[in-house]
Design an enzyme around this catalytic site. Structure first.
Site, PDB file in Angstrom:
ATOM      1  N   TYR A 162       0.856  -1.188   0.000  1.00 61.14           N
ATOM      2  CA  TYR A 162       0.000   0.000   0.000  1.00 61.14           C
ATOM      3  C   TYR A 162       0.886   1.230   0.000  1.00 61.14           C
ATOM      4  CZ  TYR A 162      -3.459   3.447   1.635  1.00 61.14           C
ATOM      5  OH  TYR A 162      -4.277   4.537   1.760  1.00 61.14           O
ATOM      6  N   ASP A 210       9.381   3.001  -0.360  1.00 58.35           N
ATOM      7  CA  ASP A 210       8.329   3.631   0.443  1.00 58.35           C
ATOM      8  C   ASP A 210       8.581   3.295   1.913  1.00 58.35           C
ATOM      9  OD1 ASP A 210       6.113   4.436   1.803  1.00 58.35           O
ATOM     10  OD2 ASP A 210       4.661   3.401   0.524  1.00 58.35           O
ATOM     11  N   LYS A 258       4.165   9.323   8.731  1.00 57.80           N
ATOM     12  CA  LYS A 258       4.011   8.728  10.060  1.00 57.80           C
ATOM     13  C   LYS A 258       5.037   9.284  11.068  1.00 57.80           C
ATOM     14  CE  LYS A 258       1.150   5.179   8.235  1.00 57.80           C
ATOM     15  NZ  LYS A 258       1.122   4.239   7.149  1.00 57.80           N
TER      16      LYS A 258
HETATM   17  C1  LIG Z   1       0.412   4.632   5.761  1.00 67.12           C
HETATM   18  C2  LIG Z   1       1.167   4.390   4.513  1.00 67.12           C
HETATM   19  C3  LIG Z   1       1.047   5.229   3.395  1.00 67.12           C
HETATM   20  C4  LIG Z   1       0.036   6.339   3.332  1.00 67.12           C
HETATM   21  O1  LIG Z   1       0.271   7.335   4.273  1.00 67.12           O
HETATM   22  P1  LIG Z   1      -0.939   8.296   4.723  1.00 67.12           P
HETATM   23  O2  LIG Z   1      -0.294   9.287   5.618  1.00 67.12           O
HETATM   24  O3  LIG Z   1      -1.958   7.429   5.369  1.00 67.12           O
HETATM   25  O4  LIG Z   1      -1.468   8.939   3.475  1.00 67.12           O
HETATM   26  C5  LIG Z   1       1.877   5.009   2.319  1.00 67.12           C
HETATM   27  N1  LIG Z   1       2.776   4.011   2.331  1.00 67.12           N
HETATM   28  C6  LIG Z   1       2.908   3.178   3.373  1.00 67.12           C
HETATM   29  C7  LIG Z   1       3.943   2.097   3.335  1.00 67.12           C
HETATM   30  C8  LIG Z   1       2.102   3.320   4.489  1.00 67.12           C
HETATM   31  O5  LIG Z   1       2.216   2.457   5.508  1.00 67.12           O
END
Ligand SMILES: *Cc1c(COP(=O)(O)O)cnc(C)c1O
Length: 428
Positions: free
Chosen positions: A145, A240, A268
């Site tokens: 994701y 990511d 995060k």
């Molecule tokens: C949470 C997450 C996202 C998206 O971040 P948001 O702040 O919720 O938009 C993208 N990549 C990874 C790996 C994530 O865990």
């Protein structure tokens, strides 16, 4: 069952105002049944809901709360920043300080830009890679994701090499068709994808460790293979680290796996609970962004002074408290306890962990990719989730989410969690 009259009343009203009663779908508890509780405050490893229940928290606001909730140094920094104003719309010193600090911790970052969420970071990194390479296609992996931007909301159909169909209504098939979805950990699949499409591939995007379908880890050599294939084809390797950045090590998953990605995405922890994302990497690529280059990307609140202050305070506290050693020890303790509890209850659980991130799949395993993860017994997970909640322990409300330990968890908290799990597992 814990008392939940006030949560239920709030949720009933929320359903009239907010679709599904929530502002992000996984909070709705659809994967486990029941309804969410409403939180009034959180401190350290504990959250308190409107009915007065105190819950030991392994969600950690989905990753940011690595130091526990309401960490004093972060709260003080945000308060002090708020006194000076909440947003200026012109550079503030915190942007420079945090950028410098991230570069010190993550050597692959030559330049970085701050935005407001992980979604924005990944969306912008993809656009940048496409603008830099002047190519359209991207590769992602099933179960990974990267936020909810159009070209990333695509998962695998069956078959090793299928062009994606949109995973959401409202995403034009014309966008999704540029996204090639591959099974994770399958070296042949990515070799074949590059053999067939190499010169058209703008970027490969992968999570630091895939942790949005539970948690599975790369096989030895897999990320090196991706790096090499990208290098040979002139494609951008996007790592990511929205979840893994500043969690698995100061330098994130790329430090643990000794990688130098072209671009990295953050979120995060870098905002410590305020809305922040960031993406950065090779200077020649980053300099394609406006105002220097032709790739447009912007944000009214980007580099927000409260968010920068929070992120900086978090990174400073992680360093000052030797957080990563403590998190590893707590992770190890939880793993040992949970594996033994499952064995004693004769329930097949595949326990996955890296540092302070974990997932227990209700399956024999092993779990190397989404197809393996899907073999887990989700009904059993739902029962386990509610059993743990009744014991005052809050796990993510889905089999397909990672759990997080914070530095505020104590060895006693972990012991209590294992005891509760041993009890609940016997009832499944
Ligand atoms: C949470 C997450 C996202 C998206 O971040 P948001 O702040 O919720 O938009 C993208 N990549 C990874 C790996 C994530 O865990």
């Amino acid at each position: 069952m814990l008392p939940r009259g006030k949560s239920d009343a709030l949720f009933a009203e929320a359903l009239n105002h907010i679709p599904g009663g929530v502002n992000s779908p996984v909070r709705a508890f659809r994967a486990v049944g029941g309804a969410p509780f409403f939180v009034t405050s959180a401190k350290g490893a504990w959250i308190t809901d409107v009915d007065g229940n105190r819950l030991l928290d392994y969600v950690g606001t989905w990753g940011p709360a690595i130091l526990g909730h309401a960490y004093p140094g972060i709260i003080d920094a945000v308060k002090a920043a708020a006194d000076r104003g909440t947003s200026f719309g012109i550079p503030n010193p915190g942007e420079v300080t945090l950028a410098r600090r991230v570069k010190e911790w993550v050597p692959s970052i030559g330049k970085i830009r701050f935005c407001n969420s992980g979604t924005e970071a990944c969306m912008s990194a993809i656009r940048l890679a496409r603008g830099f390479t002047r190519r359209d296609k991207i590769i992602k992996f099933d179960g990974c994701y990267h936020g909810h931007a159009d070209s990333l909301l695509v998962k695998a159909g069956s078959g090793a090499l299928t062009f994606g169909n949109p995973d959401s209504a409202g995403v034009p098939a014309d966008f999704a068709k540029h996204t090639l979805v591959l099974p994770f950990n399958d070296a042949e699949a990515i070799r074949a994808a590059f053999a067939a499409h190499g010169p058209e591939i703008a970027a490969v995007i992968v999570e630091g460790v895939p942790a949005n379908a539970g948690l599975y880890l790369p096989r030895p050599g897999y990320y090196e293979l991706i790096t090499q294939l990208c290098r040979d084809a002139g494609s951008v390797f996007i790592f990511d680290e929205v979840m893994t950045g500043f969690r698995l090590a100061k330098g994130g998953a790329q430090e643990r796996y000794s990688l130098t990605p072209d671009l990295s995405c953050f979120g995060k922890i870098i905002g410590a609970g305020l809305p922040v994302g960031a993406f950065g990497g090779r200077t020649d690529i980053m300099d394609c962004l406006a105002p220097l280059g032709p790739v447009y990307q912007a944000g009214t609140l980007s580099g927000n002074p409260l968010a920068m202050a929070a992120g900086l305070a978090a990174l400073e506290a992680l360093e000052a408290t030797k957080a990563y050693e403590r998190l590893e020890q707590l992770g190890l303790q939880l793993e040992a306890g949970m594996v033994e509890a499952a064995r004693a209850a004769k329930i097949p659980v595949t326990w996955q962990r890296i540092g302070s991130m974990f997932c227990g799949y209700f399956t024999e395993g092993p779990v190397w990719n989404l197809a393996d993860a899907m073999k887990s017994d989700r009904a059993r997970f739902a029962k386990f989730f509610h059993g743990m909640l009744a014991e005052g322990i809050y796990l993510a409300p889905s089999q397909f989410e990672a759990g997080f330990i914070s530095t505020a968890h104590t060895p006693e908290d972990i012991d209590a969690t294992v005891r509760a799990a041993a009890k609940v597992l016997k009832t499944l």
